[in-house]
Design an enzyme around this catalytic site. Structure first.
Site, PDB file in Angstrom:
ATOM      1  N   ASP A   1     -55.949  98.567  70.037  1.00 52.22           N
ATOM      2  CA  ASP A   1     -57.159  99.157  69.479  1.00 52.22           C
ATOM      3  C   ASP A   1     -58.309  98.139  69.425  1.00 52.22           C
ATOM      4  O   ASP A   1     -59.386  98.437  68.917  1.00 52.22           O
ATOM      5  CB  ASP A   1     -56.868  99.755  68.095  1.00 52.22           C
ATOM      6  CG  ASP A   1     -57.719 100.979  67.807  1.00 52.22           C
ATOM      7  OD1 ASP A   1     -58.313 101.528  68.749  1.00 52.22           O
ATOM      8  OD2 ASP A   1     -57.794 101.380  66.626  1.00 52.22           O
TER       9      ASP A   1
ATOM     10  N   ASP B   1     -54.249  99.368  64.292  1.00 49.66           N
ATOM     11  CA  ASP B   1     -54.695 100.601  63.638  1.00 49.66           C
ATOM     12  C   ASP B   1     -53.493 101.420  63.176  1.00 49.66           C
ATOM     13  O   ASP B   1     -52.890 102.152  63.947  1.00 49.66           O
ATOM     14  CB  ASP B   1     -55.562 101.421  64.616  1.00 49.66           C
ATOM     15  CG  ASP B   1     -56.103 102.694  63.974  1.00 49.66           C
ATOM     16  OD1 ASP B   1     -55.993 102.826  62.732  1.00 49.66           O
ATOM     17  OD2 ASP B   1     -56.640 103.544  64.719  1.00 49.66           O
TER      18      ASP B   1
ATOM     19  N   LYS C   1     -65.147  97.357  69.963  1.00 53.95           N
ATOM     20  CA  LYS C   1     -64.295  97.688  68.806  1.00 53.95           C
ATOM     21  C   LYS C   1     -63.118  96.718  68.762  1.00 53.95           C
ATOM     22  O   LYS C   1     -62.365  96.604  69.726  1.00 53.95           O
ATOM     23  CB  LYS C   1     -63.798  99.134  68.908  1.00 53.95           C
ATOM     24  CG  LYS C   1     -62.756  99.518  67.845  1.00 53.95           C
ATOM     25  CD  LYS C   1     -62.300 100.982  67.954  1.00 53.95           C
ATOM     26  CE  LYS C   1     -61.145 101.298  67.010  1.00 53.95           C
ATOM     27  NZ  LYS C   1     -60.658 102.691  67.129  1.00 53.95           N
TER      28      LYS C   1
ATOM     29  N   ARG D   1     -65.424 104.002  64.341  1.00 51.39           N
ATOM     30  CA  ARG D   1     -66.848 104.287  64.158  1.00 51.39           C
ATOM     31  C   ARG D   1     -67.403 103.572  62.935  1.00 51.39           C
ATOM     32  O   ARG D   1     -68.573 103.248  62.866  1.00 51.39           O
ATOM     33  CB  ARG D   1     -67.060 105.805  64.108  1.00 51.39           C
ATOM     34  CG  ARG D   1     -66.347 106.481  62.974  1.00 51.39           C
ATOM     35  CD  ARG D   1     -66.184 107.988  63.171  1.00 51.39           C
ATOM     36  NE  ARG D   1     -65.072 108.327  64.061  1.00 51.39           N
ATOM     37  CZ  ARG D   1     -64.734 109.571  64.374  1.00 51.39           C
ATOM     38  NH1 ARG D   1     -65.440 110.589  63.935  1.00 51.39           N
ATOM     39  NH2 ARG D   1     -63.702 109.801  65.179  1.00 51.39           N
TER      40      ARG D   1
ATOM     41  N   GLU E   1     -61.565 104.925  61.836  1.00 53.71           N
ATOM     42  CA  GLU E   1     -62.096 103.635  61.375  1.00 53.71           C
ATOM     43  C   GLU E   1     -62.975 102.950  62.419  1.00 53.71           C
ATOM     44  O   GLU E   1     -63.806 102.128  62.073  1.00 53.71           O
ATOM     45  CB  GLU E   1     -60.938 102.704  60.981  1.00 53.71           C
ATOM     46  CG  GLU E   1     -60.286 101.916  62.117  1.00 53.71           C
ATOM     47  CD  GLU E   1     -59.628 102.776  63.187  1.00 53.71           C
ATOM     48  OE1 GLU E   1     -59.304 103.933  62.887  1.00 53.71           O
ATOM     49  OE2 GLU E   1     -59.460 102.293  64.319  1.00 53.71           O
TER      50      GLU E   1
ATOM     51  N   LYS F   1     -50.847 107.002  60.499  1.00 55.93           N
ATOM     52  CA  LYS F   1     -50.414 107.619  61.755  1.00 55.93           C
ATOM     53  C   LYS F   1     -48.907 107.861  61.740  1.00 55.93           C
ATOM     54  O   LYS F   1     -48.181 107.149  61.058  1.00 55.93           O
ATOM     55  CB  LYS F   1     -50.744 106.680  62.926  1.00 55.93           C
ATOM     56  CG  LYS F   1     -52.210 106.558  63.264  1.00 55.93           C
ATOM     57  CD  LYS F   1     -52.414 105.623  64.451  1.00 55.93           C
ATOM     58  CE  LYS F   1     -53.886 105.479  64.790  1.00 55.93           C
ATOM     59  NZ  LYS F   1     -54.499 106.705  65.302  1.00 55.93           N
TER      60      LYS F   1
END
Ligand code: BES
Ligand code: MN
Ligand code: ZN
Length: 495
Positions: free
Chosen positions: A275, A257, A252, A338, A336, A264
């Site tokens: 991330d 993020d 990933k 996945r 996001e 967030k």
């Protein structure tokens, strides 16, 4: 850092020219007539030193010992885990002592795993991040010598693997630590290219146009709110015959993020620069492969982009079509990871892989479940799960298998698409894995959720370089079994 392994007795250690000595003292300690032995014997008798792993006694300018600084450290029965504890206890003192040359003496028989533990902890304990500091101090330690009672081929091999692994771990740390304005998708693509210079390596970095052509609608949806163009990185290492099915690693690569429109909260949002820890671990593994060149084939896939809110960002409720053809209702733009991984998993099918392992800082729920000790491991294949578990135990880069019961997929049902990208809060690490599993049916698959293990918060805030150790251990074990399977067949042909 220059790291060396060689035989060394306690008597020899007394003459050692390093600035500092660390002497690990296990229950197998047998005193000689040298100054260090006498000191240990006295300290043990006075109970100023214990065998308990991590017990420390510092000494300075001991008569008969050439090194100015000396640490005696309890190492229990001398297991790898105890040696890790011992070294982790002494390394903060080494770091603050500003030493350039260090000798570590293991004056008792040790397992190859213990050698790996020493290399890891010395690396970990002396690491300094410098890239974005204007007056960097850098790592003080320049020369490290590991002295063992009897050097042999197994210890030397473990040492060589460990030092290469350390280089990989440090590359992973470096990129996960770099802020998101430095570690952009474009920058990750350039690192990947630079790793693939050798003969057995190749690397393609795809941009938005190529990714659109592949039909990666899910990956593109995450990237569409960002000014930074996405990258899809394909790294290849061919250490075995072309006919050998590769292991595919999918990392990933969300370089930041924010959560997107499902934004967030502000506190600790800065940490979402890591991330791309999964991507960093894939780059770290490839770095180590350039040094170890095992007889296996490995593919690394990194979907890299930012997850940003914007006028063009993907919105909750939007339905996108993934490369697999499955439609996805994006109920929460913060789920996001996945969405970028599912298209990479579909892309992986073309390699007809022996196994696919994705590595992702995927869920806060996994941090709650397992903390920073073990990565969450999900697998559709028992043999793969067992191999990864064992690799974790052997490398002391631990993981723990989590369930994949179909009932956990219940919450992913959508009225408007084939699947939703989130289920309820309960069991969030598992429902995320269930989402990925829908895209990983064509091969044995495992998923490592490293949200809790790739990063440390608090005073030691920063990347850990995990699970590079676990992955390399797994890959080296694969290389060994492939070689073992080939050997008898080759003999048959000759006879
Ligand atoms: N990158 C985060 C997961 C994460 C959280 C990593 C904390 C490291 C530390 C991921 O993209 C995310 O936001 N996940 C959500 C999923 C939720 C919306 C279903 C989460 O875990 O809250
Ligand atoms: Mn998120
Ligand atoms: Zn994320």
């Amino acid at each position: 850092m220059n790291f060396e392994l060689s035989p060394l007795s306690l008597a020899g250690a007394c003459q050692d020219k390093s600035e500092a000595l660390i002497v690990l003292v296990s229950e197998a300690f047998k005193p000689g007539k040298d100054a260090i032995s006498l000191l240990i014997a006295h300290a043990l008798a006075a109970k100023d030193l214990e065998f308990k792993a991590g017990q420390l006694l510092a000494a300075y300018r001991v008569p008969g010992v050439a090194a100015a600084k000396l640490w005696l450290v309890g190492a229990g029965q001398g297991t790898a885990a105890q040696i890790k504890t011992a070294m982790a206890a002494v390394m903060p003192q080494v770091k603050s002592a500003h030493i350039q040359s260090l000798t570590i003496v293991c004056a008792f028989p040790i397992e190859p795993q213990a050698v790996q533990a020493v290399v890891n902890t010395v690396g970990e304990g002396s690491y300094v991040y410098t890239t974005t500091q204007s007056k960097p101090k850098g790592r003080q330690l320049k020369r490290v010598h590991l002295g063992v009672l009897h050097a042999n081929a197994a210890l030397q091999q473990a040492f060589d693997t460990a030092t290469a692994t350390l280089v990989g771990v440090e590359l992973a740390k470096e990129w996960a630590n770099r802020p998101a304005n430095h570690a952009t998708p474009t920058a990750l693509g350039l690192v990947a290219k630079s790793l693939a210079k050798g003969a057995k390596f190749s690397c393609d970095v795809l941009g938005p146009k190529e990714v659109a052509k592949l039909g990666m609608g899910s990956f593109m949806a995450v990237a569409q709110g960002s000014r930074e163009p996405l990258r899809f990185i394909v790294l290849r290492y061919q250490g075995a015959a072309k006919t050998v099915a590769p292991v595919v690693l999918v990392g990933k690569g969300i370089t930041f993020d924010t959560g997107g429109i499902s934004i967030k909260p502000a506190p600790e949002m800065d940490e979402m620069k890591y991330d791309m820890g999964g991507a960093a671990s894939v780059l770290g593994v490839f770095k180590a492969l350039t040094l170890l060149t095992p007889a296996i084939n490995v593919v690394g896939l990194i979907p890299a982009c930012e997850n940003m809110p914007d006028g063009q960002a993907v919105k909750p409720g939007d339905v996108v079509t993934s490369m697999s053809g499955q439609t996805i209702e994006i109920l929460n733009t913060d789920a996001e990871g996945r969405l970028v991984l599912c298209d990479a998993l579909t892309y992986a099918e073309r390699f007809k892989p022996a196994a696919v392992i994705d590595i992702a800082t995927l869920t806060g729920a996994c941090v709650i479940a397992l903390g920073g000790v073990r990565s969450g491991m999900f697998a559709s294949d028992d043999a793969l799960a067992q191999a990864l578990h064992q690799a974790g135990e052997a490398s002391l880069d631990l993981c723990w298998r989590m369930p994949l019961d179909e009932a956990y997929a219940e919450g992913l049902k959508s009225n408007f698409a084939d699947v939703a990208n989130v289920a309820g809060r309960a069991g969030g690490a598992v429902s995320a894995a269930k989402f990925l599993q829908r895209f990983a049916k064509a091969f044995p698959w495992a998923h490592l959720d490293i949200a809790g293990t790739a990063w440390k918060t608090g005073a030691a805030k920063g990347a850990t370089g995990r699970p590079v150790g676990l992955l390399l251990h797994y890959l080296m074990a694969q290389a060994a079994t492939t070689a073992a399977a080939k050997a008898p067949a080759a003999r048959k042909v000759k006879a």
